[in-house]
Design a protein around this motif. Structure first.
Motif, short mmCIF file in Angstrom:
data_model
loop_
_atom_site.label_atom_id
_atom_site.label_comp_id
_atom_site.label_asym_id
_atom_site.label_seq_id
_atom_site.Cartn_x
_atom_site.Cartn_y
_atom_site.Cartn_z
N ARG A 176 -133.83 37.93 108.19
CA ARG A 176 -134.37 37.47 106.91
C ARG A 176 -133.70 36.21 106.39
O ARG A 176 -133.99 35.80 105.27
CB ARG A 176 -134.23 38.59 105.86
CG ARG A 176 -135.12 39.80 106.09
CD ARG A 176 -136.61 39.45 106.16
NE ARG A 176 -137.09 38.66 105.07
CZ ARG A 176 -137.64 39.14 103.96
NH1 ARG A 176 -137.74 40.41 103.80
NH2 ARG A 176 -138.08 38.33 103.03
N GLN A 216 -125.95 24.94 105.10
CA GLN A 216 -127.17 25.27 104.37
C GLN A 216 -127.69 26.60 104.90
O GLN A 216 -127.78 26.81 106.10
CB GLN A 216 -128.23 24.18 104.59
CG GLN A 216 -129.49 24.39 103.80
CD GLN A 216 -129.29 24.13 102.32
OE1 GLN A 216 -128.96 23.03 101.91
NE2 GLN A 216 -129.45 25.17 101.51
N SER A 217 -128.02 27.48 103.98
CA SER A 217 -128.66 28.71 104.41
C SER A 217 -130.05 28.72 103.83
O SER A 217 -130.32 28.05 102.84
CB SER A 217 -127.88 29.93 103.92
OG SER A 217 -127.93 29.98 102.52
N PHE A 218 -130.97 29.40 104.49
CA PHE A 218 -132.27 29.55 103.86
C PHE A 218 -132.90 30.89 104.17
O PHE A 218 -132.71 31.44 105.26
CB PHE A 218 -133.21 28.38 104.15
CG PHE A 218 -133.60 28.18 105.59
CD1 PHE A 218 -134.73 28.74 106.11
CD2 PHE A 218 -132.81 27.37 106.40
CE1 PHE A 218 -135.09 28.52 107.42
CE2 PHE A 218 -133.17 27.15 107.72
CZ PHE A 218 -134.32 27.72 108.23
N PRO A 219 -133.59 31.46 103.17
CA PRO A 219 -134.23 32.75 103.37
C PRO A 219 -135.42 32.62 104.32
O PRO A 219 -136.10 31.60 104.33
CB PRO A 219 -134.71 33.15 101.98
CG PRO A 219 -134.32 32.07 101.05
CD PRO A 219 -133.84 30.91 101.83
N LEU A 220 -135.64 33.64 105.12
CA LEU A 220 -136.77 33.64 106.06
C LEU A 220 -137.65 34.84 105.76
O LEU A 220 -137.18 35.87 105.30
CB LEU A 220 -136.26 33.76 107.50
CG LEU A 220 -135.56 32.55 108.09
CD1 LEU A 220 -134.94 32.93 109.43
CD2 LEU A 220 -136.53 31.41 108.27
N PRO A 221 -138.96 34.70 106.02
CA PRO A 221 -139.86 35.85 105.81
C PRO A 221 -139.60 36.95 106.84
O PRO A 221 -139.03 36.69 107.90
CB PRO A 221 -141.25 35.26 105.98
CG PRO A 221 -141.09 33.92 106.54
CD PRO A 221 -139.66 33.50 106.45
N ALA A 222 -140.02 38.16 106.53
CA ALA A 222 -139.99 39.24 107.51
C ALA A 222 -140.86 38.85 108.69
O ALA A 222 -141.91 38.24 108.52
CB ALA A 222 -140.50 40.52 106.87
N ASP A 223 -140.41 39.17 109.91
CA ASP A 223 -141.14 38.82 111.13
C ASP A 223 -141.50 37.34 111.16
O ASP A 223 -142.63 36.96 111.44
CB ASP A 223 -142.43 39.65 111.26
CG ASP A 223 -142.13 41.13 111.37
OD1 ASP A 223 -140.98 41.46 111.69
OD2 ASP A 223 -143.03 41.94 111.12
N HIS A 224 -140.52 36.49 110.87
CA HIS A 224 -140.81 35.05 110.87
C HIS A 224 -141.19 34.59 112.28
O HIS A 224 -140.75 35.15 113.27
CB HIS A 224 -139.65 34.24 110.30
CG HIS A 224 -138.32 34.54 110.92
ND1 HIS A 224 -137.81 33.86 111.97
CD2 HIS A 224 -137.40 35.49 110.62
CE1 HIS A 224 -136.64 34.35 112.30
NE2 HIS A 224 -136.36 35.36 111.50
N ARG A 225 -142.02 33.53 112.29
CA ARG A 225 -142.55 33.04 113.57
C ARG A 225 -141.58 32.06 114.21
O ARG A 225 -140.99 31.24 113.52
CB ARG A 225 -143.90 32.34 113.33
CG ARG A 225 -144.94 33.23 112.66
CD ARG A 225 -145.62 34.09 113.68
NE ARG A 225 -146.18 35.29 113.10
CZ ARG A 225 -147.47 35.41 112.74
NH1 ARG A 225 -148.29 34.41 112.91
NH2 ARG A 225 -147.90 36.53 112.25
N THR A 245 -142.31 28.03 113.59
CA THR A 245 -141.94 27.51 112.26
C THR A 245 -140.43 27.52 112.09
O THR A 245 -139.85 26.53 111.62
CB THR A 245 -142.57 28.40 111.16
OG1 THR A 245 -143.92 28.65 111.51
CG2 THR A 245 -142.50 27.73 109.82
N ARG A 271 -137.93 24.27 111.64
CA ARG A 271 -137.10 24.06 110.44
C ARG A 271 -135.63 23.91 110.81
O ARG A 271 -134.93 23.10 110.22
CB ARG A 271 -137.26 25.25 109.49
CG ARG A 271 -138.56 25.23 108.77
CD ARG A 271 -138.56 26.19 107.62
NE ARG A 271 -139.65 25.84 106.72
CZ ARG A 271 -139.82 26.38 105.53
NH1 ARG A 271 -138.98 27.28 105.09
NH2 ARG A 271 -140.82 26.02 104.77
N PRO A 326 -140.44 49.80 97.00
CA PRO A 326 -140.05 49.01 98.17
C PRO A 326 -138.80 48.17 97.89
O PRO A 326 -138.69 47.56 96.85
CB PRO A 326 -141.26 48.11 98.43
CG PRO A 326 -142.05 48.13 97.17
CD PRO A 326 -141.74 49.38 96.45
N ARG A 352 -130.97 43.51 101.43
CA ARG A 352 -130.06 42.85 100.50
C ARG A 352 -130.05 43.57 99.15
O ARG A 352 -129.00 43.76 98.55
CB ARG A 352 -130.51 41.40 100.30
CG ARG A 352 -129.43 40.37 100.52
CD ARG A 352 -130.08 39.01 100.61
NE ARG A 352 -130.90 38.75 99.45
CZ ARG A 352 -130.55 37.93 98.45
NH1 ARG A 352 -129.39 37.33 98.48
NH2 ARG A 352 -131.35 37.73 97.43
#
Lengths: 250, 381
Positions: B89, B106-115, B118, B122, B274, B278
Motif C-alpha cells: 500500500r 519520498q514516500s507515496f501511498p499506493l492503491p490496493a492491488d496496484h498495477r 503505473t 512512477r 472496513p 494502517r
C-alpha cells in the motif's frame, strides 16, 4: 457497532444552471477520519457539489446536515464557521506574499495592534510539519515555490481554522510525481488527524491510494459507492462510463 | 605494500578493516569502530588520524550517551545510490551518497492491488526527480536497489498480486539505465537493521517482518543467510494449521493464510466497519480494545513460529519490523511471551522493534551500492 452520525450528510441535493441539470438528487456522507473520493467524467457534477459544500453555490433543493443537524451554507463565511475548508483547483493565493502571510491571510494574529510574526511563523511551521512538508524558508514569496509546495500552502491555510472537513478539488492535477506523492501524503495526514476529507480527482490511482470510499457521479446523479480497498479499477471505471448503473437509493 | 607478517602489512590490514567498517555503517563513532573491528581504541584513533590526513575519511563531533564523541564517515563521494521499497500500500524512494546519510526521501501511498506498469513508471520518474532535487543527474547514480515483498526464485509466493511475471529488474534498467538489484523486503530490512539499527553487532539474529503478511530473514555471522533456493527465513510459509486453507504457495496452513491484513480486517468488519492495516495498527496503539485484540492474537501466532525458529537458530536478538511493529508492545509482547514460554530458550534472547527509518529502502540501497562499488580493502593508505 452503530456507525456514528456522519460529519456531513447531503440528502437529495439538486442544482440547475438554466437548462443544465448539474446535480439531481445526490446523496453523500462523510465521516470523521474518512477520505471520500468523488469521481466522474467531466461535467458529472463533482465540482458543483464541492462548491455547494463550500457555500459558493446554493442547492435548489435537498438538505445539508452537519453532525445530523440541518444547516444552510449560504456563503463561504458560513462554510468557514461550520469548520469546512475548501481548496479549489485555482489556488488563488497572492504570489508576492511569503508563506506565513499566505497561510494567515485575513486571519492574522496580533498583539496590541501589531502583527505577532513570531507566533505565526511557529504556527505556520507546525502546520507544514503536520503535513510532512519540506519548505525550508517561510519568508520565501510564493512565486519562488514549486506547484506542489504552493498546493501545500493552500492546504496548510485550511488548518488555521481548525477545520473538521477539508474539500480538495483536483489537488494533484498538473503536479509532478514527487509533488503528487507529497499531496497524497498530506491527505493521509488529514485523515490521521481525524478530519473528514472530500477528494475530487480524475486519477483513479491517486483516488484508490488514499480514499476510504469512492463515490461515482454520472450526469449529476449518484452512480455507485465503492470501498476503495476492495473495488477494482474496472468496477469503478464501469460506473464512471455508465457501463453499470447503480439502483437508485431509497 | 609491506612484506607479509611485517608491522607495515598489519597496519595496512587494520586500516582496511576500519575503512570497511566506516563504509558499512556510514557514520560511526571511534568507540563503536573499536567495537566493530575488535581493534584497541588507541589503534583506531591512530589509524583514523592517518586516514583523515590521507583525505579518505572526515570526522565530526557528536554526542554519544551524553559524552562527546568523534564521529567518522567517508569523505562524501559524488556518487549517489538509490533505495526503493515497493510495498502493498505504499512505496518509498531514498537517494543517498556513499556515507549513507540519506539526502532525499519520498514516500507515496499506493492503491490496493496496484498495477505494475503505473507503479514502476512512477518509481522511475520519482528516482529521476529526487536525484535532480539534489542537484545531480541519473549519471551520478551508481546503483538502484529495489526491495519487493517477494522472494527471488519463489514466484508463487509473490507478495504483489498481478506482479508474478513482471521482471522489475529489466523494466527499471530500461527506464533508468542504471544497475538494478532486486531483493526481498525482509532481507533488505535485515541488512539495514544489522548496519544501522537494532541488529548492529549481532552475529546470529532473526528479523521478522510483519506487515500485510509475514516474512523473515536469518542473519548468520552478521550476514543474511538465503539458504538453497533463497527459501531460508520464509516464516510466512511455516505451517501453523495442519488442516488450514491452502496458501498461495500451494502448501496447507501456512502462517500467511492465518496472519494477514485481510484476515485482521475481516475480524473487525462487523464491529468496526472496513479498516486498512494502517488504521488497525493506529487504533491498537490508541488503545481501541477490538484492534488490540486482533493485533495481539496475530502476534501470538507469529510468536509461536518465532519461538520454533529460535529453537533451531539460537539467535541473540529478534527484531520485529514492518507495519505491525508500529503497534509497539501490543504486537511485541505476545512474541516475547511465546519465547519465554519455552523453557529451553535462553532468556537472553532480546526482542526489539525496528530502530531504522525505511529499513527496506535503506537495506536495498546498501546492497545495491555494495554490488557495484569495489572493495576499499585494496586501497593504498
Amino acid at each position: 457497532m452503530e456507525r456514528p452520525i456522519p460529519l456531513l450528510s447531503l440528502r437529495a441535493i439538486s442544482k440547475h444552471f438554466g437548462g443544465v441539470e448539474a446535480l439531481m438528487d445526490v446523496d453523500l456522507d462523510v465521516h470523521r477520519g474518512e477520505v471520500v473520493a468523488l469521481v466522474g467524467d467531466n461535467a458529472a457534477g463533482k465540482s458543483t457539489l464541492a462548491r455547494i459544500v463550500a457555500g459558493i453555490h446554493r442547492p435548489d433543493s435537498g438538505t445539508i446536515l452537519i453532525d445530523g443537524e440541518p444547516v444552510t451554507i449560504p456563503n463561504a463565511q458560513a462554510a468557514f464557521s461550520h469548520g469546512i475548508a475548501p481548496v479549489f483547483q485555482e489556488l488563488a493565493l497572492p504570489e508576492n506574499l511569503d508563506v506565513t502571510s499566505n497561510i494567515f491571510l485575513g486571519r492574522e494574529h496580533s498583539v496590541r495592534g501589531l502583527l505577532d510574526v513570531d507566533a505565526m511563523d511557529d504556527l505556520a511551521r507546525s502546520y507544514l510539519n503536520r503535513l510532512h512538508s519540506r519548505i525550508p524558508d517561510l519568508r520565501a514569496p510564493l512565486y519562488t515555490l514549486s506547484a506542489g509546495q504552493r498546493q501545500c500552502v493552500a492546504i496548510a491555510r485550511t488548518l488555521v481554522a481548525n477545520p473538521r472537513l477539508v474539500v480538495l478539488d483536483e489537488p494533484t492535477a498538473s503536479l509532478s510525481v514527487s509533488q503528487t506523492a507529497e499531496v497524497l501524503t498530506y491527505v493521509d495526514g488529514l485523515r490521521d488527524m481525524g478530519l473528514g476529507v472530500i477528494l475530487i480527482s480524475h486519477n483513479l490511482t491517486d483516488v484508490r491510494a488514499v480514499a476510504d470510499r469512492v463515490e461515482v457521479l454520472r450526469h449529476g446523479r449518484n452512480n455507485g459507492s465503492f470501498s476503495a480497498s476492495e473495488a477494482t479499477y474496472e468496477e469503478i471505471l464501469a460506473a464512471i462510463t455508465g457501463a453499470t448503473r447503480s439502483a437508485p437509493r431509497r | 605494500m609491506g612484506a607479509p607478517g611485517s608491522q607495515a602489512s598489519l597496519r595496512e590490514a587494520n586500516s582496511g578493516r576500519i575503512v570497511e567498517a566506516v563504509k558499512l555503517y556510514g557514520k560511526i563513532t571511534q568507540v563503536e569502530l573499536a567495537a566493530a573491528t575488535g581493534l584497541s581504541p588507541a589503534t583506531v584513533s591512530n589509524i583514523v588520524k592517518q586516514l583523515l590526513a590521507a583525505g579518505i575519511v572526515q570526522t565530526s563531533i557528536t554526542t554519544r550517551s551524553g559524552r562527546r564523541a568523534q564521529q567518522v564517515s567517508l569523505v562524501r563521494s559524488s556518487e549517489l545510490s538509490v533505495g526503493v521499497h515497493i510495498g502493498r500500500r505504499a512505496a518509498e524512494v531514498i537517494v543517498a551518497d556513499a556515507s549513507y546519510s540519506v539526502n532525499a526521501r519520498q514516500s507515496f501511498p499506493l492503491p490496493a492491488d496496484h498495477r505494475h506498469d503505473t507503479t514502476l513508471d512512477r518509481i522511475a520518474l520519482l528516482v529521476a526527480e529526487l536525484t535532480e532535487q539534489l542537484g545531480a543527474s541519473l549519471d551520478d547514480v551508481d546503483a538502484v536497489g529495489v526491495a519487493l515483498p517477494a522472494r527471488t526464485g519463489l514466484p508463487a509466493a509473490a507478495g504483489l498480486p498481478g506482479w508474478e511475471d513482471v521482471r522489475v529488474e529489466a523494466v527499471l534498467e530500461r527506464r533508468l539505465r542504471r544497475g538494478i538489484l532486486v531483493t526481498s523486503e525482509a532481507e533488505a530490512a535485515a541488512v539495514a537493521e544489522s548496519r544501522y539499527g537494532s541488529l548492529r553487532g549481532v552475529t546470529t539474529g532473526l528479523l521478522v517482518r510483519a506487515s500485510h503478511n509475514v516474512d523473515g530473514c536469518i542473519l548468520l555471522e552478521g550476514l543474511p543467510h538465503r539458504g538453497v533456493g533463497g527459501i531460508a527465513g520464509a516464516l510466512g510459509h511455516v505451517r501453523v494449521d495442519a488442516s488450514g486453507p491452502i496458501c498461495r504457495c500451494g502448501a496447507r496452513g501456512c502462517l500467511n493464510t492465518v496472519v494477514t491484513s485481510d484476515a485482521m480486517a475481516e475480524d473487525l468488519r462487523v464491529s468496526h466497519g472496513p479498516m486498512g492495516l494502517r488504521a488497525i495498527v493506529a487504533a491498537a496503539r490508541a488503545g481501541d480494545p477490538g484492534c488490540r485484540q486482533v493485533v495481539a492474537d496475530a502476534a501470538a501466532v507469529v510468536g509461536g513460529v518465532v519461538a520454533d525458529a529460535a529453537m533451531l537458530l539460537g539467535p541473540e536478538c529478534v527484531t520485529i519490523a514492518g507495519e505491525l511493529a508500529a503497534a509497539g508492545d501490543v504486537f511485541c509482547d505476545p512474541i516475547r511471551e511465546a519465547l519465554a514460554s519455552r523453557p529451553l530458550l535462553s532468556r537472553a534472547i532480546v526482542v526489539r522493534e525496528s530502530e531504522c527509518q525505511d529499513p527496506e529502502a535503506r537495506g536495498a540501497l546498501a546492497l545495491a551500492h555494495d554490488a557495484v562499488s569495489p572493495s576499499l580493502m585494496t586501497q593504498e593508505v
